[in-house]
Design an enzyme around this catalytic site. Structure first.
Site, PDB file in Angstrom:
ATOM      1  N   SER A  21       4.259  11.067  -2.004  1.00 50.71           N
ATOM      2  CA  SER A  21       2.825  11.176  -1.737  1.00 50.71           C
ATOM      3  C   SER A  21       2.523  12.528  -1.117  1.00 50.71           C
ATOM      4  O   SER A  21       3.222  12.972  -0.208  1.00 50.71           O
ATOM      5  CB  SER A  21       2.403  10.067  -0.770  1.00 50.71           C
ATOM      6  OG  SER A  21       1.164  10.403  -0.184  1.00 50.71           O
TER       7      SER A  21
ATOM      8  N   HIS B 208       2.571  11.013  -6.315  1.00 50.59           N
ATOM      9  CA  HIS B 208       1.698   9.914  -5.898  1.00 50.59           C
ATOM     10  C   HIS B 208       0.440  10.502  -5.250  1.00 50.59           C
ATOM     11  O   HIS B 208       0.523  11.177  -4.229  1.00 50.59           O
ATOM     12  CB  HIS B 208       2.477   9.042  -4.909  1.00 50.59           C
ATOM     13  CG  HIS B 208       1.755   7.840  -4.407  1.00 50.59           C
ATOM     14  ND1 HIS B 208       1.761   6.622  -5.061  1.00 50.59           N
ATOM     15  CD2 HIS B 208       1.027   7.650  -3.283  1.00 50.59           C
ATOM     16  CE1 HIS B 208       1.072   5.744  -4.356  1.00 50.59           C
ATOM     17  NE2 HIS B 208       0.610   6.334  -3.261  1.00 50.59           N
TER      18      HIS B 208
ATOM     19  N   ASP C 244      -2.999   9.781  -3.446  1.00 57.71           N
ATOM     20  CA  ASP C 244      -3.759   8.770  -2.707  1.00 57.71           C
ATOM     21  C   ASP C 244      -5.233   9.127  -2.725  1.00 57.71           C
ATOM     22  O   ASP C 244      -5.645  10.110  -2.099  1.00 57.71           O
ATOM     23  CB  ASP C 244      -3.261   8.698  -1.262  1.00 57.71           C
ATOM     24  CG  ASP C 244      -1.863   8.112  -1.171  1.00 57.71           C
ATOM     25  OD1 ASP C 244      -1.691   6.957  -1.618  1.00 57.71           O
ATOM     26  OD2 ASP C 244      -0.950   8.799  -0.684  1.00 57.71           O
TER      27      ASP C 244
ATOM     28  N   MET D   4      -8.820   8.110  -1.532  1.00 59.78           N
ATOM     29  CA  MET D   4      -9.469   7.267  -0.515  1.00 59.78           C
ATOM     30  C   MET D   4     -10.938   7.635  -0.407  1.00 59.78           C
ATOM     31  O   MET D   4     -11.293   8.820  -0.432  1.00 59.78           O
ATOM     32  CB  MET D   4      -8.797   7.480   0.843  1.00 59.78           C
ATOM     33  CG  MET D   4      -7.296   7.238   0.838  1.00 59.78           C
ATOM     34  SD  MET D   4      -6.637   7.367   2.504  1.00 59.78           S
ATOM     35  CE  MET D   4      -4.871   7.220   2.165  1.00 59.78           C
TER      36      MET D   4
ATOM     37  N   HIS E 212      -3.067   6.297  -6.805  1.00 61.44           N
ATOM     38  CA  HIS E 212      -3.212   5.086  -5.993  1.00 61.44           C
ATOM     39  C   HIS E 212      -4.649   5.069  -5.496  1.00 61.44           C
ATOM     40  O   HIS E 212      -5.002   5.811  -4.584  1.00 61.44           O
ATOM     41  CB  HIS E 212      -2.192   5.143  -4.833  1.00 61.44           C
ATOM     42  CG  HIS E 212      -2.309   4.010  -3.869  1.00 61.44           C
ATOM     43  ND1 HIS E 212      -1.660   4.014  -2.640  1.00 61.44           N
ATOM     44  CD2 HIS E 212      -2.963   2.829  -3.940  1.00 61.44           C
ATOM     45  CE1 HIS E 212      -1.933   2.886  -2.005  1.00 61.44           C
ATOM     46  NE2 HIS E 212      -2.726   2.160  -2.760  1.00 61.44           N
TER      47      HIS E 212
ATOM     48  N   MET F 174      -7.573   3.868  -3.554  1.00 63.87           N
ATOM     49  CA  MET F 174      -8.017   3.076  -2.407  1.00 63.87           C
ATOM     50  C   MET F 174      -9.514   3.292  -2.277  1.00 63.87           C
ATOM     51  O   MET F 174      -9.998   3.923  -1.335  1.00 63.87           O
ATOM     52  CB  MET F 174      -7.257   3.510  -1.147  1.00 63.87           C
ATOM     53  CG  MET F 174      -5.810   3.017  -1.162  1.00 63.87           C
ATOM     54  SD  MET F 174      -4.759   3.892   0.007  1.00 63.87           S
ATOM     55  CE  MET F 174      -4.332   5.320  -0.986  1.00 63.87           C
TER      56      MET F 174
ATOM     57  N   MET G 117       2.159  -2.895  -0.479  1.00 67.24           N
ATOM     58  CA  MET G 117       1.933  -1.976   0.644  1.00 67.24           C
ATOM     59  C   MET G 117       2.800  -2.404   1.833  1.00 67.24           C
ATOM     60  O   MET G 117       2.808  -3.566   2.217  1.00 67.24           O
ATOM     61  CB  MET G 117       0.456  -1.985   1.059  1.00 67.24           C
ATOM     62  CG  MET G 117      -0.505  -1.357   0.062  1.00 67.24           C
ATOM     63  SD  MET G 117      -0.133   0.352  -0.386  1.00 67.24           S
ATOM     64  CE  MET G 117      -0.270   1.190   1.200  1.00 67.24           C
TER      65      MET G 117
ATOM     66  N   PHE H 126      -3.654   5.661   5.958  1.00 68.68           N
ATOM     67  CA  PHE H 126      -3.079   6.822   6.644  1.00 68.68           C
ATOM     68  C   PHE H 126      -1.579   6.932   6.390  1.00 68.68           C
ATOM     69  O   PHE H 126      -0.895   5.911   6.258  1.00 68.68           O
ATOM     70  CB  PHE H 126      -3.326   6.713   8.154  1.00 68.68           C
ATOM     71  CG  PHE H 126      -4.778   6.679   8.497  1.00 68.68           C
ATOM     72  CD1 PHE H 126      -5.506   7.856   8.621  1.00 68.68           C
ATOM     73  CD2 PHE H 126      -5.439   5.464   8.643  1.00 68.68           C
ATOM     74  CE1 PHE H 126      -6.869   7.818   8.904  1.00 68.68           C
ATOM     75  CE2 PHE H 126      -6.801   5.412   8.917  1.00 68.68           C
ATOM     76  CZ  PHE H 126      -7.519   6.599   9.052  1.00 68.68           C
TER      77      PHE H 126
ATOM     78  N   GLY I  41       2.228   8.263   7.800  1.00 65.74           N
ATOM     79  CA  GLY I  41       2.909   8.313   9.086  1.00 65.74           C
ATOM     80  C   GLY I  41       2.934   7.022   9.879  1.00 65.74           C
ATOM     81  O   GLY I  41       3.248   7.026  11.060  1.00 65.74           O
TER      82      GLY I  41
ATOM     83  N   ASP J 123       5.079   1.314  -0.617  1.00 61.39           N
ATOM     84  CA  ASP J 123       4.341   2.486  -0.140  1.00 61.39           C
ATOM     85  C   ASP J 123       4.004   2.287   1.335  1.00 61.39           C
ATOM     86  O   ASP J 123       3.299   1.340   1.686  1.00 61.39           O
ATOM     87  CB  ASP J 123       3.056   2.631  -0.970  1.00 61.39           C
ATOM     88  CG  ASP J 123       2.219   3.839  -0.589  1.00 61.39           C
ATOM     89  OD1 ASP J 123       2.662   4.633   0.261  1.00 61.39           O
ATOM     90  OD2 ASP J 123       1.116   3.970  -1.160  1.00 61.39           O
ATOM     91  N   GLY J 124       4.532   3.190   2.164  1.00 61.52           N
ATOM     92  CA  GLY J 124       4.219   3.151   3.588  1.00 61.52           C
ATOM     93  C   GLY J 124       5.470   3.112   4.434  1.00 61.52           C
ATOM     94  O   GLY J 124       6.243   2.158   4.379  1.00 61.52           O
TER      95      GLY J 124
ATOM     96  N   GLY K 167       5.709   9.782   1.967  1.00 63.83           N
ATOM     97  CA  GLY K 167       4.762  10.843   2.292  1.00 63.83           C
ATOM     98  C   GLY K 167       5.260  11.692   3.435  1.00 63.83           C
ATOM     99  O   GLY K 167       5.813  12.782   3.244  1.00 63.83           O
ATOM    100  N   SER K 168       5.103  11.181   4.648  1.00 68.80           N
ATOM    101  CA  SER K 168       5.469  11.986   5.818  1.00 68.80           C
ATOM    102  C   SER K 168       6.964  12.287   5.860  1.00 68.80           C
ATOM    103  O   SER K 168       7.363  13.361   6.314  1.00 68.80           O
ATOM    104  CB  SER K 168       5.000  11.318   7.110  1.00 68.80           C
ATOM    105  OG  SER K 168       5.423   9.994   7.166  1.00 68.80           O
TER     106      SER K 168
END
Ligand code: DX5
Ligand code: ZN
Length: 219
Positions: A10, A34, A36, A38, A67, A69, A138, A144, A146, A174-175, A196-197
């Protein structure tokens, strides 16, 4: 037999002011990027409108895993397919006619993904399985990067994996995916990993993706 796995990083935690360079850093070692999307309605955060997302998709050297959202995804989702995303995922909670929308995504040339927030159970969506190319479970509340990986989602991952059986449907998480948590999700049955992070906070994002892939390959 080794399971086929995918790493779909991401860019949510990348430097948005140099997005093209950030994407360049990881393209050669990623399966898909990926993205995101939003809207500050479905989730309390905003990333891109359709026009900005279109530019990113257009300029991306590899396939995009969008993705979405965004509230009321039914109409916009097929448009993300039409502009060239390789995969478009909608949230069950943000879509009114899920079956029709998944089919419209496919008709427009993308794989169709169905995402579930942590409080949404898979059982209510089992009958849609023939319209789904990927389930996204998820492992944080969407909105968000992190956040902490929710290990208690692994039961849902297991049940989804059982539902999928031998069908060629991808199972994405994811997450909070990192070198510490990927194995837990892998063991539960996930085969497609968003990070992601963990990637963009690493000194060398590409090396982190390679390390995550190596770990995932030990299935
Ligand atoms: C969160 C997004 C994720 C996010 C993951 O709502 O859907 O894709 O970027 O970020 P990390 O890996 O930091 O949890
Ligand atoms: Zn995401």
């Amino acid at each position: 037999m080794t399971r086929e796995v995918r790493i779909t990083p991401s860019i949510l935690n990348a430097d948005f002011s140099h997005l093209q360079q950030e994407i360049q850093k990881i393209s050669a070692v990623s399966d898909l990027i990926h993205l995101d999307v939003m809207d500050n309605v479905f989730v309390p955060n905003f990333t891109f409108n359709f026009e900005t997302a279109s530019q990113i998709i257009h300029n991306c050297p590899i396939g995009i895993d969008a993705h979405l959202m965004v509230a009321d995804s039914d109409n916009i989702a097929p448009q993300y397919a039409e502009i060239g995303c390789q995969s478009v995922t909608v949230h069950a909670e943000a879509t009114s006619n899920i079956s029709q929308t998944l089919r419209a995504i496919k008709v427009n040339g993308a794989r169709a993904g169905l995402a579930l927030k942590p409080d949404t159970s898979i059982e209510g969506y089992a009958d849609l399985i023939d319209d789904v190319d990927m389930f996204l479970i998820m492992t944080v509340e969407p909105g968000f990067g992190g956040q902490k990986f929710m290990e208690n989602m692994m039961e849902k991952v297991r049940r989804t994996k059982a539902l999928i059986g031998s069908r060629p449907i991808w199972l994405q998480v994811d997450g909070g995916i990192s070198l510490e948590t990927l194995s837990i999700a892998l063991e539960a049955g996930a085969d497609t990993f968003v990070a992601g992070s963990a990637v963009f906070n690493a000194e060398d994002p590409a090396a982190m993706i390679i390390a995550l892939r190596e770990l995932a390959g030990k299935a």
